[in-house]
Design a protein around this motif. Structure first.
Motif, PDB file in Angstrom:
ATOM      1  N   SER A  21       0.866  -1.184   0.000  1.00 41.89           N
ATOM      2  CA  SER A  21       0.000   0.000   0.000  1.00 41.89           C
ATOM      3  C   SER A  21       0.896   1.225   0.000  1.00 41.89           C
ATOM      4  O   SER A  21       1.817   1.316   0.822  1.00 41.89           O
ATOM      5  CB  SER A  21      -0.854   0.069   1.271  1.00 41.89           C
ATOM      6  N   LEU A  22       0.625   2.153  -0.894  1.00 39.91           N
ATOM      7  CA  LEU A  22       1.305   3.448  -0.842  1.00 39.91           C
ATOM      8  C   LEU A  22       0.436   4.398  -0.037  1.00 39.91           C
ATOM      9  O   LEU A  22      -0.780   4.461  -0.258  1.00 39.91           O
ATOM     10  CB  LEU A  22       1.513   4.019  -2.245  1.00 39.91           C
ATOM     11  N   HIS A  23       1.075   5.107   0.882  1.00 33.14           N
ATOM     12  CA  HIS A  23       0.367   6.127   1.683  1.00 33.14           C
ATOM     13  C   HIS A  23       1.004   7.487   1.376  1.00 33.14           C
ATOM     14  O   HIS A  23       1.792   7.999   2.190  1.00 33.14           O
ATOM     15  CB  HIS A  23       0.496   5.810   3.179  1.00 33.14           C
ATOM     16  N   PRO A  24       0.679   8.093   0.215  1.00 27.79           N
ATOM     17  CA  PRO A  24       1.348   9.346  -0.163  1.00 27.79           C
ATOM     18  C   PRO A  24       1.076  10.470   0.821  1.00 27.79           C
ATOM     19  O   PRO A  24       1.908  11.369   0.966  1.00 27.79           O
ATOM     20  CB  PRO A  24       0.740   9.689  -1.530  1.00 27.79           C
ATOM     21  N   ASP A  25      -0.059  10.426   1.507  1.00 28.38           N
ATOM     22  CA  ASP A  25      -0.392  11.471   2.477  1.00 28.38           C
ATOM     23  C   ASP A  25       0.654  11.564   3.580  1.00 28.38           C
ATOM     24  O   ASP A  25       0.935  12.632   4.104  1.00 28.38           O
ATOM     25  CB  ASP A  25      -1.789  11.204   3.075  1.00 28.38           C
ATOM     26  N   ARG A  26       1.266  10.420   3.945  1.00 31.07           N
ATOM     27  CA  ARG A  26       2.317  10.461   4.984  1.00 31.07           C
ATOM     28  C   ARG A  26       3.653   9.942   4.439  1.00 31.07           C
ATOM     29  O   ARG A  26       4.560   9.588   5.189  1.00 31.07           O
ATOM     30  CB  ARG A  26       1.887   9.699   6.238  1.00 31.07           C
ATOM     31  N   LYS A  27       3.729   9.860   3.104  1.00 28.63           N
ATOM     32  CA  LYS A  27       4.971   9.451   2.424  1.00 28.63           C
ATOM     33  C   LYS A  27       5.512   8.139   2.994  1.00 28.63           C
ATOM     34  O   LYS A  27       6.698   8.015   3.321  1.00 28.63           O
ATOM     35  CB  LYS A  27       6.038  10.547   2.527  1.00 28.63           C
ATOM     36  N   GLN A  28       4.626   7.170   3.122  1.00 24.83           N
ATOM     37  CA  GLN A  28       5.032   5.877   3.679  1.00 24.83           C
ATOM     38  C   GLN A  28       4.512   4.727   2.823  1.00 24.83           C
ATOM     39  O   GLN A  28       3.495   4.869   2.134  1.00 24.83           O
ATOM     40  CB  GLN A  28       4.504   5.724   5.098  1.00 24.83           C
ATOM     41  N   VAL A  29       5.219   3.622   2.956  1.00 21.64           N
ATOM     42  CA  VAL A  29       4.848   2.396   2.245  1.00 21.64           C
ATOM     43  C   VAL A  29       4.484   1.345   3.285  1.00 21.64           C
ATOM     44  O   VAL A  29       5.171   1.226   4.302  1.00 21.64           O
ATOM     45  CB  VAL A  29       6.061   1.889   1.413  1.00 21.64           C
ATOM     46  N   GLY A  30       3.403   0.601   3.040  1.00 19.04           N
ATOM     47  CA  GLY A  30       3.044  -0.516   3.916  1.00 19.04           C
ATOM     48  C   GLY A  30       3.162  -1.823   3.139  1.00 19.04           C
ATOM     49  O   GLY A  30       2.912  -1.858   1.924  1.00 19.04           O
ATOM     50  N   THR A  31       3.560  -2.882   3.835  1.00 22.18           N
ATOM     51  CA  THR A  31       3.696  -4.184   3.164  1.00 22.18           C
ATOM     52  C   THR A  31       3.085  -5.291   4.025  1.00 22.18           C
ATOM     53  O   THR A  31       2.902  -5.127   5.239  1.00 22.18           O
ATOM     54  CB  THR A  31       5.188  -4.556   2.952  1.00 22.18           C
ATOM     55  N   GLY A  32       2.809  -6.405   3.393  1.00 19.36           N
ATOM     56  CA  GLY A  32       2.380  -7.601   4.114  1.00 19.36           C
ATOM     57  C   GLY A  32       2.849  -8.829   3.351  1.00 19.36           C
ATOM     58  O   GLY A  32       2.733  -8.883   2.120  1.00 19.36           O
ATOM     59  N   ILE A  33       3.410  -9.781   4.082  1.00 17.91           N
ATOM     60  CA  ILE A  33       3.904 -11.024   3.487  1.00 17.91           C
ATOM     61  C   ILE A  33       3.056 -12.164   4.019  1.00 17.91           C
ATOM     62  O   ILE A  33       2.791 -12.229   5.226  1.00 17.91           O
ATOM     63  CB  ILE A  33       5.381 -11.265   3.885  1.00 17.91           C
ATOM     64  N   GLY A  34       2.625 -13.059   3.139  1.00 17.49           N
ATOM     65  CA  GLY A  34       1.851 -14.212   3.590  1.00 17.49           C
ATOM     66  C   GLY A  34       2.494 -15.517   3.164  1.00 17.49           C
ATOM     67  O   GLY A  34       3.209 -15.585   2.145  1.00 17.49           O
TER      68      GLY A  34
END
Ligand SMILES: Cc1cc2nc3c(=O)[nH]c(=O)nc-3n(C[C@H](O)[C@H](O)[C@H](O)COP(=O)(O)OP(=O)(O)OC[C@H]3O[C@@H](n4cnc5c(N)ncnc54)[C@H](O)[C@@H]3O)c2cc1C
Length: 289
Positions: A192-205
């Motif tokens: 997930s890109l969160h441009p509002d807070r300039k952050q990237v989220g990830t999840g590994i399954g």
């Protein structure tokens, strides 16, 4: 076998505290398989399908609250534009029949390392709302999975809902399986890109005892992306991101794949999904469902 069928959330919570060993059943797409194969012989089943509070969703204060009993088909149709990563993952679950009955609450209840709903929840900082007659708790998705098929629920608690912010940027999910549908994942990756807070989220399954985030990879990429100018992604950044994602996993060899293959596939999926979301971000497209 005793069969309890509460007609409200309150009744369900009271039934759970009175019968702590009762097995909740929502869509039944995991529970019934276990019963049919003789892997589980519950003395009491707690049927949640008559609890109307579980099957809805709402939006308040900038977050969605998705009822634990909302079937995947409705999640995809009704929320696909707001949580595209979760919707893409939901579309890969089983078959239309499974998606008509199966629920996100059931996926969390089973807490399989291969549950397809989990990586997008991690990538979007979701909270799991659980409740008992004694009160409510909001558990970050990162703390919900405690081991292989184990979660943070106490014996008198039920999963009420998932709280997740609507996407502020592009989201993607990728799954490797031995075929295209009706398959348990060899491994999965959500971004997930969160441009509002300039952050990237990830999840590994399906590449560790529990679903997990690739935190070092997230920090690296968040700092490297040119959020303002939206300049094209450099190959070296994408490659390093893939390596860091692969390093975050602790996969095993099993019937579905080897540890080495899983690490390789994760690096490929990380690079590939990153190129998709960054392209969408640069072209101003937010919704990728
Ligand atoms: C043919 C087939 C294909 C499948 N394919 C996939 C797939 O591709 N990807 C994937 O991730 N899964 C897959 N599954 C597994 C299953 O469909 C999912 O895990 C689904 O999300 C389970 O939801 P459910 O509502 O049917 O859960 P149930 O079977 O009703 O319950 C599952 C577990 O959660 C608990 N539970 C349910 N609701 C609650 C609640 N509110 N509070 C506390 N505990 C609760 C139950 O006690 C049980 O332990 C597949 C299953 C089948 C049979």
């Amino acid at each position: 076998m005793e069969f309890l069928r509460p007609a409200s959330w309150r009744e369900a919570l009271e039934a759970k505290v009175a019968h702590p060993d009762a097995t909740p059943i929502a869509g039944g797409t995991d529970v019934m398989v276990e019963i049919n194969f003789g892997h589980r012989r519950p003395s009491t089943l707690l049927d949640l399908t008559g609890v109307p509070e579980l099957t809805g969703w709402s939006e308040a204060d900038g977050a969605l609250r998705i009822g634990a009993g909302l079937p995947y088909t409705r999640l995809i149709n009704e929320l696909g534009d707001r949580v595209p990563g979760l919707a893409i993952a939901s579309r890969t679950v089983g078959s239309p029949q499974i998606r008509n009955f199966g629920t996100l609450g059931g996926n969390l209840g089973s807490a399989s390392p291969a549950g397809d709903g989990h990586p997008p929840l991690l990538a979007s900082d979701a909270l799991i709302e659980v409740e008992s007659v004694h009160g409510k708790r909001l558990i970050p998705a990162t703390e919900f999975f405690t081991g292989v098929k184990r979660n943070a629920l106490a014996e008198d608690e039920l999963i009420a809902a998932v709280h997740i912010a609507p996407a502020t940027g592009p989201q993607q999910f990728s799954k490797v399986g031995t075929r295209n549908a009706m398959v348990i994942a060899v491994c999965t990756f959500a971004i997930s890109l969160h441009p509002d807070r300039k952050q990237v989220g990830t999840g590994i399954g399906s590449a560790a005892p529990t679903p997990l985030r690739a935190q070092v990879a997230e920090e690296f990429l968040s700092a490297e992306l040119d959020w303002e100018q939206r300049r094209p992604l450099e190959d070296s950044v994408a490659r390093r991101f893939g390596e860091l994602v692969a390093q975050a996993a602790s996969p095993i060899d099993d019937v579905r794949g080897t540890a080495g293959y899983r690490r390789h596939a994760l690096a490929v999926m990380a690079r590939r999904t990153l190129s998709w979301v960054w392209h969408d971000h640069c072209s101003g497209r937010q919704e990728c469902a």
